[in-house]
Design a protein around this motif. Sequence first.
Motif, PDB file in Angstrom:
ATOM      1  N   TYR A 315       0.853  -1.268   0.212  1.00  0.00           N
ATOM      2  CA  TYR A 315      -0.080   0.052   0.051  1.00  0.00           C
ATOM      3  C   TYR A 315       0.845   1.013  -0.192  1.00  0.00           C
ATOM      4  CZ  TYR A 315      -2.873   3.635   1.765  1.00  0.00           C
ATOM      5  OH  TYR A 315      -3.693   4.760   2.217  1.00  0.00           O
ATOM      6  N   LEU A 316       1.994   1.327   0.771  1.00  0.00           N
ATOM      7  CA  LEU A 316       2.925   2.398   0.862  1.00  0.00           C
ATOM      8  C   LEU A 316       3.449   2.631  -0.519  1.00  0.00           C
ATOM      9  CD1 LEU A 316       3.908   4.780   2.714  1.00  0.00           C
ATOM     10  CD2 LEU A 316       5.800   3.245   3.288  1.00  0.00           C
ATOM     11  N   GLY A 317       3.852   1.691  -1.121  1.00  0.00           N
ATOM     12  CA  GLY A 317       4.520   1.526  -2.483  1.00  0.00           C
ATOM     13  C   GLY A 317       3.534   2.120  -3.490  1.00  0.00           C
ATOM     14  N   GLN A 318       2.396   1.860  -3.436  1.00  0.00           N
ATOM     15  CA  GLN A 318       1.507   2.176  -4.537  1.00  0.00           C
ATOM     16  C   GLN A 318       1.187   3.586  -4.182  1.00  0.00           C
ATOM     17  OE1 GLN A 318      -1.759  -0.311  -4.036  1.00  0.00           O
ATOM     18  NE2 GLN A 318      -0.911  -2.083  -5.263  1.00  0.00           N
ATOM     19  N   LEU A 319       0.903   3.891  -3.017  1.00  0.00           N
ATOM     20  CA  LEU A 319       0.721   5.363  -2.713  1.00  0.00           C
ATOM     21  C   LEU A 319       1.702   6.426  -2.912  1.00  0.00           C
ATOM     22  CD1 LEU A 319      -1.660   6.464  -1.458  1.00  0.00           C
ATOM     23  CD2 LEU A 319      -0.662   6.623   0.837  1.00  0.00           C
ATOM     24  N   ARG A 320       3.003   5.705  -2.816  1.00  0.00           N
ATOM     25  CA  ARG A 320       4.260   6.691  -3.276  1.00  0.00           C
ATOM     26  C   ARG A 320       4.204   7.018  -4.845  1.00  0.00           C
ATOM     27  NH1 ARG A 320       8.401   8.386  -0.264  1.00  0.00           N
ATOM     28  NH2 ARG A 320       8.293   7.763   1.754  1.00  0.00           N
ATOM     29  N   TYR A 323       1.597   9.223  -5.867  1.00  0.00           N
ATOM     30  CA  TYR A 323       2.031  10.547  -5.253  1.00  0.00           C
ATOM     31  C   TYR A 323       2.941  11.241  -6.334  1.00  0.00           C
ATOM     32  CZ  TYR A 323       4.145  14.476  -2.975  1.00  0.00           C
ATOM     33  OH  TYR A 323       4.582  15.697  -2.569  1.00  0.00           O
ATOM     34  N   LYS A 324       3.900  10.353  -7.031  1.00  0.00           N
ATOM     35  CA  LYS A 324       5.017  10.909  -7.601  1.00  0.00           C
ATOM     36  C   LYS A 324       4.174  11.146  -9.093  1.00  0.00           C
ATOM     37  CE  LYS A 324       9.604   9.456  -9.757  1.00  0.00           C
ATOM     38  NZ  LYS A 324      10.456   8.283  -9.823  1.00  0.00           N
ATOM     39  N   GLU A 325       3.373  10.442  -9.584  1.00  0.00           N
ATOM     40  CA  GLU A 325       2.848  10.463 -11.038  1.00  0.00           C
ATOM     41  C   GLU A 325       2.061  11.733 -10.669  1.00  0.00           C
ATOM     42  OE1 GLU A 325       0.330   6.997 -11.800  1.00  0.00           O
ATOM     43  OE2 GLU A 325       2.351   5.938 -11.983  1.00  0.00           O
ATOM     44  N   GLN A 409      -8.864  19.038  -9.605  1.00  0.00           N
ATOM     45  CA  GLN A 409      -9.127  17.671  -9.021  1.00  0.00           C
ATOM     46  C   GLN A 409      -7.725  17.094  -8.705  1.00  0.00           C
ATOM     47  OE1 GLN A 409     -11.433  15.717 -11.689  1.00  0.00           O
ATOM     48  NE2 GLN A 409     -13.167  17.051 -11.454  1.00  0.00           N
ATOM     49  N   ASP A 410      -6.757  17.186  -9.623  1.00  0.00           N
ATOM     50  CA  ASP A 410      -5.487  16.525  -9.396  1.00  0.00           C
ATOM     51  C   ASP A 410      -4.788  17.155  -8.085  1.00  0.00           C
ATOM     52  OD1 ASP A 410      -5.977  15.220 -11.741  1.00  0.00           O
ATOM     53  OD2 ASP A 410      -4.639  16.450 -13.067  1.00  0.00           O
ATOM     54  N   GLU A 411      -4.910  18.583  -8.082  1.00  0.00           N
ATOM     55  CA  GLU A 411      -4.021  19.316  -6.897  1.00  0.00           C
ATOM     56  C   GLU A 411      -4.740  18.898  -5.499  1.00  0.00           C
ATOM     57  OE1 GLU A 411      -4.197  23.447  -7.631  1.00  0.00           O
ATOM     58  OE2 GLU A 411      -2.724  23.314  -9.256  1.00  0.00           O
ATOM     59  N   ALA A 412      -6.141  18.755  -5.568  1.00  0.00           N
ATOM     60  CA  ALA A 412      -6.978  18.033  -4.378  1.00  0.00           C
ATOM     61  C   ALA A 412      -6.366  16.752  -4.125  1.00  0.00           C
ATOM     62  CB  ALA A 412      -8.519  18.463  -4.406  1.00  0.00           C
ATOM     63  N   GLU A 413      -6.360  15.871  -4.980  1.00  0.00           N
ATOM     64  CA  GLU A 413      -6.061  14.385  -4.801  1.00  0.00           C
ATOM     65  C   GLU A 413      -4.502  14.478  -4.324  1.00  0.00           C
ATOM     66  OE1 GLU A 413      -6.365  10.322  -4.725  1.00  0.00           O
ATOM     67  OE2 GLU A 413      -8.019  12.336  -4.814  1.00  0.00           O
ATOM     68  N   LEU A 414      -3.870  15.402  -5.067  1.00  0.00           N
ATOM     69  CA  LEU A 414      -2.208  15.308  -4.590  1.00  0.00           C
ATOM     70  C   LEU A 414      -2.204  15.908  -3.043  1.00  0.00           C
ATOM     71  CD1 LEU A 414       0.519  15.058  -5.611  1.00  0.00           C
ATOM     72  CD2 LEU A 414       0.643  17.555  -5.997  1.00  0.00           C
ATOM     73  N   THR A 415      -2.830  16.730  -2.604  1.00  0.00           N
ATOM     74  CA  THR A 415      -3.071  17.138  -1.272  1.00  0.00           C
ATOM     75  C   THR A 415      -3.476  15.929  -0.423  1.00  0.00           C
ATOM     76  OG1 THR A 415      -3.523  19.453  -2.001  1.00  0.00           O
ATOM     77  CG2 THR A 415      -3.864  18.896   0.346  1.00  0.00           C
ATOM     78  N   ARG A 416      -4.374  15.434  -0.846  1.00  0.00           N
ATOM     79  CA  ARG A 416      -5.058  14.216   0.217  1.00  0.00           C
ATOM     80  C   ARG A 416      -3.847  13.240   0.322  1.00  0.00           C
ATOM     81  NH1 ARG A 416      -7.386   9.209  -0.046  1.00  0.00           N
ATOM     82  NH2 ARG A 416      -6.842   9.058  -2.299  1.00  0.00           N
ATOM     83  N   ILE A 417      -3.402  12.690  -0.869  1.00  0.00           N
ATOM     84  CA  ILE A 417      -2.419  11.570  -0.797  1.00  0.00           C
ATOM     85  C   ILE A 417      -1.065  12.229  -0.090  1.00  0.00           C
ATOM     86  CG2 ILE A 417      -0.844  10.161  -2.212  1.00  0.00           C
ATOM     87  CD1 ILE A 417      -2.701  10.360  -4.449  1.00  0.00           C
ATOM     88  N   SER A 418      -0.678  13.343  -0.061  1.00  0.00           N
ATOM     89  CA  SER A 418       0.510  13.829   0.732  1.00  0.00           C
ATOM     90  C   SER A 418       0.050  13.918   2.155  1.00  0.00           C
ATOM     91  CB  SER A 418       0.860  15.399   0.205  1.00  0.00           C
ATOM     92  OG  SER A 418       1.655  16.118   1.031  1.00  0.00           O
ATOM     93  N   SER A 419      -1.269  14.282   2.485  1.00  0.00           N
ATOM     94  CA  SER A 419      -1.588  14.507   3.955  1.00  0.00           C
ATOM     95  C   SER A 419      -1.578  12.820   4.492  1.00  0.00           C
ATOM     96  CB  SER A 419      -2.895  14.825   4.168  1.00  0.00           C
ATOM     97  OG  SER A 419      -3.774  14.313   3.367  1.00  0.00           O
ATOM     98  N   ARG A 420      -2.147  11.731   3.464  1.00  0.00           N
ATOM     99  CA  ARG A 420      -2.102  10.500   4.012  1.00  0.00           C
ATOM    100  C   ARG A 420      -0.627   9.877   4.018  1.00  0.00           C
ATOM    101  NH1 ARG A 420      -4.995   6.643   6.689  1.00  0.00           N
ATOM    102  NH2 ARG A 420      -4.818   4.750   6.013  1.00  0.00           N
ATOM    103  N   LEU A 421       0.452  10.449   3.373  1.00  0.00           N
ATOM    104  CA  LEU A 421       1.601   9.808   3.520  1.00  0.00           C
ATOM    105  C   LEU A 421       2.276  10.131   4.901  1.00  0.00           C
ATOM    106  CD1 LEU A 421       2.892   9.824  -0.171  1.00  0.00           C
ATOM    107  CD2 LEU A 421       2.677   7.866   1.266  1.00  0.00           C
ATOM    108  N   GLN A 422       2.106  11.605   4.779  1.00  0.00           N
ATOM    109  CA  GLN A 422       2.766  12.186   6.336  1.00  0.00           C
ATOM    110  C   GLN A 422       2.139  11.404   7.383  1.00  0.00           C
ATOM    111  OE1 GLN A 422       1.754  16.194   5.986  1.00  0.00           O
ATOM    112  NE2 GLN A 422       3.259  16.827   4.713  1.00  0.00           N
ATOM    113  N   GLU A 423       0.869  10.899   7.558  1.00  0.00           N
ATOM    114  CA  GLU A 423       0.148  10.037   8.682  1.00  0.00           C
ATOM    115  C   GLU A 423       0.867   8.646   8.701  1.00  0.00           C
ATOM    116  OE1 GLU A 423      -3.922   9.847   8.106  1.00  0.00           O
ATOM    117  OE2 GLU A 423      -4.208  12.162   8.195  1.00  0.00           O
TER     118      GLU A 423
END
Length: 589
Positions: A315-320, A323-325, A409-423
């Motif tokens: 899950y962490l690898g897929q999320l990273r 996020y990179k894409e 939409q992309d920026e909102a999704e990027l913000t959500r994934i970034s906050s999720r990764l920080q958690e």
Amino acid sequence: MAELLFETYGVPSVAFGVDAAFSYVYNQQRGVCDKDGLAICPGFTTTHVIPFADGEPAYKGSCRTNIGGYHITDYLKQLLSLKYPHHMARFTWEKVEDLKMEHCYIAPDYASEARLFQKGAKEAEDRTRCWQLPWIPPPAEEPPSEEELARKAAIKEKQGQRLREMAEAKRSSRINELENELNGLEFLLRQLEQVEENDVPSFLSATGYVSKQEIESALLKVTQSLRRTKGEPKGDQAEAEEKTDPASTEKFPLINIPDNMLTPEQLKEKRRQLFLKTTSEGRQRAKQKRSESELERERKNQQDEEKRLENPELYLGQLRIKYKELAEKVEQRKRLKTNGNNTNGNNTSGGVGRGERLSAAQRERMRLLTTAAFDRGKGEDTFGAQDEDWQLYKLMSKDNDDDEEGPDQDEAELTRISSRLQEIDPTFVPKSELGTSQPVELPRFRPLTKEDFQIVLGVERFRCPEILFHPNWVGVDQAGLDEMAGVSIRRLTPMGQGVEERLTNSILITGGSCLFPGITERLEAGIRMIRPCGSPIKVVRAMDPVLDAWRGAAAYASSSQFPTQTFSRADYYEKGEDWLRRYQLRYTL
């Protein structure tokens, strides 16, 4: 100097001498050294080696090196200033000179001595010296007494009581204002019930309200404010009224009535009701949209959490990767938008044209505009001559920029994934923070201690005097003490057989810089390395390396033969200063 002494000051006679030679002759008369030998004098700015034969100096075999005690002090001052830059003002020349004479020594073997300090052995700790600078310990903070605590508590309680009284007075004043306003609105409603229907508009215009519903809405708001101010518990009816927007409970009877059936006042009231209804519905839609987005976000977070619990690493690898894409996609879109504002190295416009910065829909519009005229005029620019040509703009306006909705939409999704990764990943750093310089964390304040005012002398104790044997360490490309002795011996070799053994059998060291402990043993070991095996080598120190030169010169000046060995003023005027350069002093005491 002779010209100055004879012509300016009128000195009758002058005798010149060398301090090392005076010291050697003085110690020779007291049995410290022999008639044949070497006088090695490491002085303040220079070091001399003078060979002696039959009690007289052989200056043709002497040599000099521009290294001395001055360079040792300066080297020690530089090392301490680099080691303790915050105490640089303490390292005055006089203090460093005292530290040098008190703590420095000559190491028997520099390499092995340096390895001891590198390893931090017990011997290195024993050879380390500490210089304690003046330091006053900060006063110890004593805990406050019970009387002080009681006094502060009383002051704090008094201030709190005063604030509570001020708050209570403000609350009472607010309650009185709300009650007066509530009574006024209730009285207004009672009067409105007694007014006839035809007189209602004129009565309302005098009060400043437009309709009875507006008065009732104001009454409801004042009632709720009064209840909140008094701190009364909310009942079920109050909660229902609070949750429901007052504008939604209002009735809008004039909305469905045609305008030709209404009076001007009613038309005005109808427009107000339309506005209130539209505003209420908009608020409801926005509220519903927010609740739906929150539910969707919670649903996504729940799904992500289930995936993470099944396989955390995957899950962490897929999320990273995701996020990179997304980060690359957003970055590329921003770069395309702003690329034309940049300049290249030739101070001209960027290599990317305006067309590349436009979206796909915008590029299609540009294509339609540039080709429409030529398609219609067959190569001639006749676009706009007919009314149908302008329908092209209507056609382009229907083409909505669907790709313009993507960035949000992309920026909102990027913000959500970034906050999720920080958690879930403490090592994750957002890409936006990587490009910017991280704020430098200021060092925390630490009270100065006694150790902060200590100057530790370790390697510096033997590293600085070592330049007497290795002058190249301070940029002087010349020979050291042991090499200088070998040079002087080689220069006197043609004098006869056995001269070398007699010279090395009586080596006298004099001068202030020979007071370092260990210099005698180190010099003897160095000369033994350049002499044949079994050669007699004896190195002795003068009785007083600093003052023996003065004592030898004083004994020479007080002898009866001294006037016959001086250079008189008459000789200067008769033979000239050139003869003085060939003047040789003979120490016949």
